[in-house]
Design an enzyme around this catalytic site. Structure first.
Site, PDB file in Angstrom:
ATOM      1  N   CYS B 159      65.804  85.090   1.903  1.00  0.00           N
ATOM      2  CA  CYS B 159      64.575  85.135   2.695  1.00  0.00           C
ATOM      3  C   CYS B 159      63.538  84.093   2.317  1.00  0.00           C
ATOM      4  CB  CYS B 159      63.979  86.538   2.628  1.00  0.00           C
ATOM      5  SG  CYS B 159      65.201  87.802   3.040  1.00  0.00           S
ATOM      6  N   HIS B 285      54.507  87.998   2.349  1.00  0.00           N
ATOM      7  CA  HIS B 285      55.931  88.234   2.657  1.00  0.00           C
ATOM      8  C   HIS B 285      56.009  89.623   3.298  1.00  0.00           C
ATOM      9  CE1 HIS B 285      60.189  87.776   2.572  1.00  0.00           C
ATOM     10  NE2 HIS B 285      60.382  88.764   1.713  1.00  0.00           N
ATOM     11  N   GLU B 296      54.120  92.414  -4.593  1.00  0.00           N
ATOM     12  CA  GLU B 296      53.431  91.238  -4.045  1.00  0.00           C
ATOM     13  C   GLU B 296      51.910  91.403  -4.198  1.00  0.00           C
ATOM     14  OE1 GLU B 296      54.319  90.354   0.061  1.00  0.00           O
ATOM     15  OE2 GLU B 296      53.504  88.326  -0.109  1.00  0.00           O
ATOM     16  N   LYS B 314      54.879  90.713   9.826  1.00  0.00           N
ATOM     17  CA  LYS B 314      56.265  91.076  10.151  1.00  0.00           C
ATOM     18  C   LYS B 314      56.340  92.208  11.163  1.00  0.00           C
ATOM     19  CE  LYS B 314      59.028  89.087   6.443  1.00  0.00           C
ATOM     20  NZ  LYS B 314      58.105  88.137   5.804  1.00  0.00           N
ATOM     21  N   HIS B 319      61.389  91.074  10.270  1.00  0.00           N
ATOM     22  CA  HIS B 319      61.661  90.196   9.133  1.00  0.00           C
ATOM     23  C   HIS B 319      62.821  89.306   9.543  1.00  0.00           C
ATOM     24  CE1 HIS B 319      62.472  88.515   5.343  1.00  0.00           C
ATOM     25  NE2 HIS B 319      62.760  89.568   4.607  1.00  0.00           N
ATOM     26  N   PHE B 377      66.306  87.561  -1.901  1.00  0.00           N
ATOM     27  CA  PHE B 377      67.263  88.138  -2.853  1.00  0.00           C
ATOM     28  C   PHE B 377      67.583  87.125  -3.940  1.00  0.00           C
ATOM     29  CE2 PHE B 377      67.463  91.838  -0.783  1.00  0.00           C
ATOM     30  CZ  PHE B 377      68.620  92.263  -0.127  1.00  0.00           C
TER      31      PHE B 377
END
Lengths: 268, 391
Positions: B159, B285, B296, B314, B319, B377
């Site tokens: 991502c 994010h 975050e 998002k 996402h 990831f």
């Protein structure tokens, strides 16, 4: 752009260390088609080591050679490059998805991302440095090299570890990507004119009359075209033979690149 | 700073910038219950309408797959093609790069092909691994489509992929390899990602609710975003800085204190030559998982304190995974250009455990510097800062 090559690791049939490969590339030792041993990654803790995928083992086989027992990997930025992701894992996932029961293993899923080897490497070494994973298909070697050297040049890194690797795919994917063997190379790159360097490299994307470089040794030339990760073999040969031939005259290697102009690497 | 002379995005929210600006200002979510292909999951998705009807140019038809069709659809919006052509005319095709991010490539095609294996287990002839499945196929398609001959590659770091391409482009420009770069990201809906995130229990059974006290996970979306970076280009919009890092913690869970995220954001601020207080808005994010949003938030507060307005968008279109960086870059640029501070979409009740300032009411506000986060990831983090400079 210029850089030093400080260390090299290599894992391929008959080429299980840089010392061994160097002798073979210099024509001092014969090459023997010995299958590559399945590597137990030393940087991974025992339980992770058991579960490491074949691609990770291959990548770390070369990467760990570069680390030796004296290099602190926690400060190293990394560039991992391969033609694509882990084809063995995706084959398993796609088979499950083709059935009625589509429950994929969660571990399989997060191991299927292309940067999984990089992720495990960073976790194992504790490196919080930038890490990138390049998917370059047949150009994965030159794309990875360009990315690594640009990081050194433009982001003022002291060192960057480049790892390029690929395994033949499993099952039905094999005819689509019929690589001959596994191949893995790792190169520790540093700022130009470094003290402890195996070679200095100068890279450009350039018009050249030279055709794509080949490897002198016939069997290794077959390896070069038999796995995209092995496309850098002519560069490794130039580094190995640097003091043979005409002293002081840089060898020039032409590598196929994901651009119209080839990647021209002067070795000295 | 590098000028961004053109950008575009296509997602479930619509085709092109006007559709996305409208969706932002109207706070309209395009998420819907998943009815994609043969997927049977209780989850919401952001699907782009009409992708199947997109026809690739005849000479590139061997690249046909959902991912490249979405790329094609997006490239036709907002005069982006014409802007790229102008850069090629100005600098020469060898001096323009094509740097793409994707996590899926065209693997939907391979998934379907596996269902069509014959009795020997062989895959059907129509599957071309290099042009369809392979991640690099995206960059290969886009460069051929646009006539780009300079360096090309795909970054595939889950991502964070299409945030990192901005960093790579900036490096190639500063190293003198190129004079312009087409950067972007395209990810499309696949069975692998839908069933995969579900197996990790990271997908929500309702539209994602970033920063909400009851948030339950992500809504997967597909998207394509592109930007044209030009040396010496004329634009109010610029790439001011980037930061990259690794968590060195876990493959699919973020570091609890967001250590890697802190590093990425701090490196971006430093590279941009700014101070944390110069950042007017953070596009988080903000996936809507319990773990991401709290880690975050901790990272943001560590670097910026508690006062910098932040939100996740998002909830708009989901996402977009490997394309999230590029989609949200376009959103950040729209916010800069139009003076829009977007609220945290789909958030109903703010999680009291979050200490940062999460925007809960959109407003018109002049922004100078916007930071966008993309974390993937493997603990791979990318933060990019965009700035508006009056010309």
């Amino acid at each position: 752009m210029r850089c030093s090559v400080e260390r090299i690791g290599i894992a391929a049939p008959g080429l299980e260390s840089w010392d061994a490969a160097r002798a073979i590339l210099r024509g001092e030792q014969p090459w023997q088609d010995q299958p590559l041993a399945r590597h137990a990654p030393q940087i991974l803790p025992a339980n992770e080591r058991r579960r490491a995928t074949d691609l990770m083992r291959l990548a770390f086989h070369a990467g760990e050679q570069v680390l030796g027992d004296d290099l602190d990997a926690s400060t190293l930025p990394t560039v991992f490059s391969s033609p694509g992701g882990d084809s063995k894992i995706v084959d398993q996932i796609f088979k499950v998805l083709a059935t009625d029961d589509r429950r994929i293993s969660p571990t399989q899923f997060h191991n299927s991302v292309h940067n999984a080897p990089a992720g495990y490497w960073n976790i194992a070494t504790g490196s919080r440095q930038p890490s990138t994973t390049v998917s370059g298909h047949q150009f994965c070697f030159s794309a990875g090299l360009l990315e690594a050297v640009t990081m050194l040049a433009a982001d003022d890194m002291e060192q960057v570890l480049l790892l390029v690797h690929e395994l033949p795919p499993a099952g039905p994917l094999y005819p689509l990507e019929p690589w001959l063997c596994g191949f893995s190379v790792a190169m520790l790159l540093g700022q130009p004119d470094g003290e402890n360097s195996l070679a200095s490299l100068e890279l450009t994307l350039d018009e050249t009359d030279q055709t794509e470089s080949t490897v002198t040794h016939a069997d290794l030339e077959v390896m070069r075209t038999g796995n995209p990760a092995a496309a850098g073999l002519p560069l490794l040969e130039a580094i190995a033979r640097d003091d043979l031939g005409n002293p002081g005259k840089p060898g020039t290697i032409v590598l196929p690149s994901a651009s119209r102009l080839p990647l021209v690497v002067k070795v000295s | 700073m590098t000028a961004i002379v053109s950008h575009t995005a296509t997602s479930a929210a619509g085709r092109g910038l006007a559709a996305h600006l409208d969706a932002l200002q109207q706070e309209r979510s395009a998420l819907k219950p998943c009815d994609f292909e043969t997927v049977e999951l209780d989850t919401w998705i952001g699907e782009v309408a009409g992708v199947d009807e997109v026809a690739l140019p005849k000479d590139l038809v061997h690249y046909d797959c959902r991912n490249n069709r979405l790329a094609e659809l997006a490239l036709r919006q907002d005069g982006f093609e014409a802007a790229v052509k102008a850069a090629i005319d100005q600098f020469g095709s060898d001096r323009v790069a094509c740097l793409m991010g994707t996590s899926t490539g065209g693997i939907l095609s391979t998934e379907i092909a596996y269902r069509e294996r014959d009795d020997t287990g062989a895959l059907p002839d129509w599957l071309d691994y290099r042009t369809m499945h392979s991640d690099y196929g995206l960059a290969d398609y886009v460069r051929r489509r646009l006539g780009i001959d300079g360096p090309s590659l795909v970054i595939s770091t889950a991502c964070s992929s299409s945030a990192k391409v901005f960093a790579t482009a900036d490096r190639y420009l500063r190293a003198g390899l190129i004079d312009a770069a087409v950067v972007g990201g395209v990810d499309t809906l696949t069975l692998t990602t839908l069933y995969g995130f579900h197996s990790l229990q990271l997908t929500a059974d309702e539209p994602c609710r970033p920063a909400d006290v009851d948030r339950r996970g992500i809504s997967i979306g597909e998207a394509a975003g592109f930007a044209l970076l030009v040396r010496g280009g004329q634009s109010e919009l610029h790439l001011a800085g980037y930061g990259e890092s690794s968590d060195a913690h876990h493959m699919s869970a973020p570091h609890p204190e967001g250590l890697g995220a802190q590093l990425a954001m701090q490196r971006a601020v430093d590279r941009a030559g700014l101070q944390p207080q110069d950042i007017d808005y953070i596009n988080l994010h903000g996936t809507g998982t319990v773990a991401n949003d709290i880690s975050e938030d901790r990272a943001v507060v560590t670097v910026f304190g508690t006062q910098t307005p932040a939100s996740s968008t998002k909830g708009l279109a989901g996402h977009a995974l490997g394309a999230a960086g590029a989609l949200e870059a376009s959103i950040a640029l729209l916010c800069l250009e139009h003076g829009h501070l977007p609220r945290s979409l789909q958030t109903r009740t703010l999680d009291p455990a979050l200490n940062g300032t999460i925007v809960m009411e959109s407003e018109a506000r002049q922004l100078r510097h916007v930071l966008s986060n993309s974390f993937g990831f493997g603990g791979n983090n990318g933060s990019v800062i965009f700035s508006r400079v009056s010309t």
